[in-house]
Motif scaffolding. Structure first.
Motif: not given
Ligand code: SF4
Lengths: 456, 196
Positions: A39, A82, B28-29, B31-36, B39, B82-84, B87
């Motif tokens: 990100q 990823q 944690a499972r 957290l696999k996304a690549t965008s924000r 969530f 994790r900023e997730h 988010w």
């Protein structure tokens, strides 16, 4: 004016201070990995800006990688995307990547020190809270969020308020079978999982100075588990000897120049701390946690407190007032950035040699890096493990956070050398007991929580 | 997604649990996304859902409670960086989290995502929980300009540094600021290189 170790490093990295606000802190080294960076790369592209100092970034793939058959494509689609995204981002933005298959690949906090990238006096950040590990070398090292990863990529700086400073002094001699992991679990049990929030911690005292660099890294690693922003230890000959000759360590006259500067990195005699704590090393037993945060720990011969949080005990299926020793174990995980270095593996192998794991217990040893794995094989540690029935796997974060396939099944008990026993950390409803590699090894042999001192 | 915030007046969702860590906020499972984005669906995943059923007694599944303010027990957001986590909370529709104590990294992450962490006294927090329990429609008012939080006729002042406050009120972020002083940063680098 006398200064603390922290202040010496902090002051020389402040670009400017905003009135009534934070300081602009310059960052020397930035580690990135596949989970918290995509990100940030995207954010930069959206703003249409380049990485400011790509040569100060080191990348690896660790959180999400399989620990078996790493040469094959990653099966799980999201994980594969990823990791692939990291490869593409690093290529595009000219960032050095030690990805899967690279001889330097490994858990980010294991490879930094191992390669000599981590050095005294530096400011080091990574989008991972255990970045505090690097503080063992006398660096200001701390974890950041993804927006901050983006800031460092864009400007090599962060906005930071100066934390309060705490010194924890551990004096005296450790007992037999007691390791650095027990020191830190003991400290956290004493001051609680939030006892150091708002502080940056310096560890000092004879018991700390006596530790190897591996042992010091284990301690600094878990600083975050008591809420601290980071932890650090003044660099000494032990640190200098460890760094010398490593791949990215300074060489020749540059080494001499750096060494002279590093020797100035200590807290001055009259330096002021906002808080000081004193711990008697001799009072520390091998430790184990019974609850769902790292502060819920007791000595291995102790009892689970009758007053312990009922929610935590229900989750763990344990009872207040009961002995923790003798608790049945299903899984043993020896790994993570806390305890997966060669010294940890050697310690376990020495103990396990000629012994066999208990029936019904599954034992995973996951080395912290490719280099640790290769070294273990060179030393024949792989054979010792094979004979004992321990699986030696390939490097990564693995069951520390259960992002890949390495999950502990619901309801099962896992004794783990990692740093977090939160609900679901190792898999939904998994039950984690944190301990040292030695205590974990003793559990592997007996199938239950055991006192390592009875075996050595 | 950056958006200025100043005044939030809303009912609140109470989560009276201490030491809520980031693994609970977003396991944690996920957290696999690549965008924000997206969530929010997995916020407090393991508390909200059994393997596929909803856990009815969990507060986020209880229609009695809603609003833009999450009120949580002490030491909220401890654990990973994790900023997730921030988010996920923002994505689920919250603009404010109230607690008596926040973990450092979480606080920074929240601020960087225009999610306002409001630290109140232990006493005030308890009163909030009591008030919401008694009446789930209790309105809480958070005003960033004077730095106050109000509920049930009682108010308290909260801390935030001036710089961050300006950012939140105006919708600026740290990167904009840092980019604006890149010249200073380059000067610093020159000097630093000669010294160390
Ligand atoms: S080993 Fe565990 S704690 Fe360390 S970086 Fe990986 S996930 Fe984080």
């Amino acid at each position: 004016m006398p200064k603390t170790l922290f202040e010496k490093i902090w002051d020389r990295h402040v670009v400017k201070t905003i009135d009534g606000g934070p300081s602009v802190l310059y960052i020397d080294r930035h580690f990135i990995h596949e989970v918290t960076s995509p990100q940030a790369f995207k954010g930069l592209e959206k703003r249409n800006i380049e990485l400011f100092r790509p040569q100060q970034i080191v990348a690896t793939a660790d959180h999400n990688v399989p620990t078996l058959n790493q040469h094959l494509p990653i099966k799980e689609e999201l994980s594969r995307i990823q990791v692939q995204t990291l490869v593409e981002n690093c290529q595009k933005h000219h960032v050095e990547l030690y990805g899967l298959g690279h001889p330097y690949q490994g858990v980010v906090h294991v490879i930094g020190p191992e390669l000599g990238v981590t050095q005294p006096g530096m400011t080091i950040v990574c989008g991972d809270s255990h970045t505090s590990t690097h503080g063992a070398f006398g660096a200001i090292a701390f974890g950041i969020g993804t927006s901050e990863v983006e800031m460092v990529m864009a400007t090599q700086c962060l906005l930071q308020s100066k934390p309060k400073l705490m010194r924890i002094n551990v004096e005296g001699q450790l007992g037999k079978g007691v390791t650095s992991k027990d020191i830190i679990l003991y400290i956290i049990a004493q001051i609680s999982a939030s006892g150091a929030t708002g502080y940056f911690v310096e560890y000092a005292g004879s018991a700390i100075r006596d530790l190897s660099m591996e042992g010091r890294m284990t301690i600094c690693n878990m600083s975050i588990e008591m809420g601290a922003r980071g932890g650090m230890i003044a660099p000494d000959q032990t640190a200098f000897d460890y760094i010398k000759g490593r791949e990215f360590a300074p060489k020749g006259t540059l080494w001499d120049k750096k060494l002279a500067q590093w020797k100035q990195l200590f807290s001055d005699e009259d330096a002021k701390f906002d808080k000081e704590i004193f711990i008697d090393a001799a009072a520390i037993e091998p430790m184990i946690t019974y609850g769902t945060n790292p502060g819920m720990g007791v000595g291995v011969t102790g009892e689970i407190p009758a007053t312990a949080d009922p929610k935590a005990l229900t989750y763990m299926g344990l009872e207040g007032g009961a002995k923790i020793k003798g608790q049945k174990i299903d899984y043993v995980f020896i790994g993570s950035c806390t305890n997966s270095r060669i010294e940890d593996l050697r310690l376990v192998a020495d103990f396990v040699k000629g012994r066999k794991k208990a029936a019904g217990v599954e034992v995973w040893v996951v080395p912290g890096s490719k280099q640790v794995e290769q070294q273990a094989i060179r030393e024949g540690i792989d054979k010792v493990f094979a004979e004992a029935g321990f699986q030696l796997r390939q490097p990564g974060c693995s069951a520390c956070l259960g992002m890949n396939e390495d999950k502990i099944p619901a309801g099962k008990y896992c004794i783990s050398t990692s740093n977090r026993n939160f609900e679901g950390r190792q898999g939904p409803n998994a039950r984690t007991l944190l301990a040292s590699p030695l205590t974990a090894a003793a559990a592997a042999i007996t199938g239950e929580v055991a006192d390592i001192r009875e075996f050595i | 997604m950056s958006k200025a915030i100043s005044k939030i007046v809303s009912t609140a969702v109470p989560l009276d649990i201490a030491n809520i860590d980031t693994d609970q906020i977003i396991p944690a499972r996920f957290l696999k996304a690549t965008s924000r984005d997206g969530f929010g669906d997995n916020l407090f995943r393991d508390w909200r859902y059994n393997s596929d059923n909803t856990k009815k007694d969990f507060v986020l599944n209880n229609p009695t409670y809603s609003g833009k303010i999450l009120v949580a027990g002490k030491n909220f957001g401890c654990g990973s960086s994790r900023e997730h986590a921030a988010w996920a909370i923002k994505d689920a529709g919250f603009d404010v989290v109230v607690s008596s104590f926040f973990a450092d990294i979480f606080k920074n992450n929240a601020l960087n995502n225009f999610l306002l962490p409001v630290t109140v006294s232990e006493d005030f927090l308890q009163q909030l929980f009591n008030a919401i329990e008694k009446d789930p429609k209790t309105i809480i008012g958070v005003d960033l300009e004077p730095q106050t939080i109000m509920a049930n006729g009682r108010s308290e002042k909260f801390e935030i540094n001036d710089y961050k406050k300006t950012c939140l009120l105006n919708g600026y972020d740290d990167i904009d600021f840092l980019l604006s002083i890149r010249g200073d940063i380059e000067d610093f680098e020159g000097l630093y290189a000669t010294r160390y």
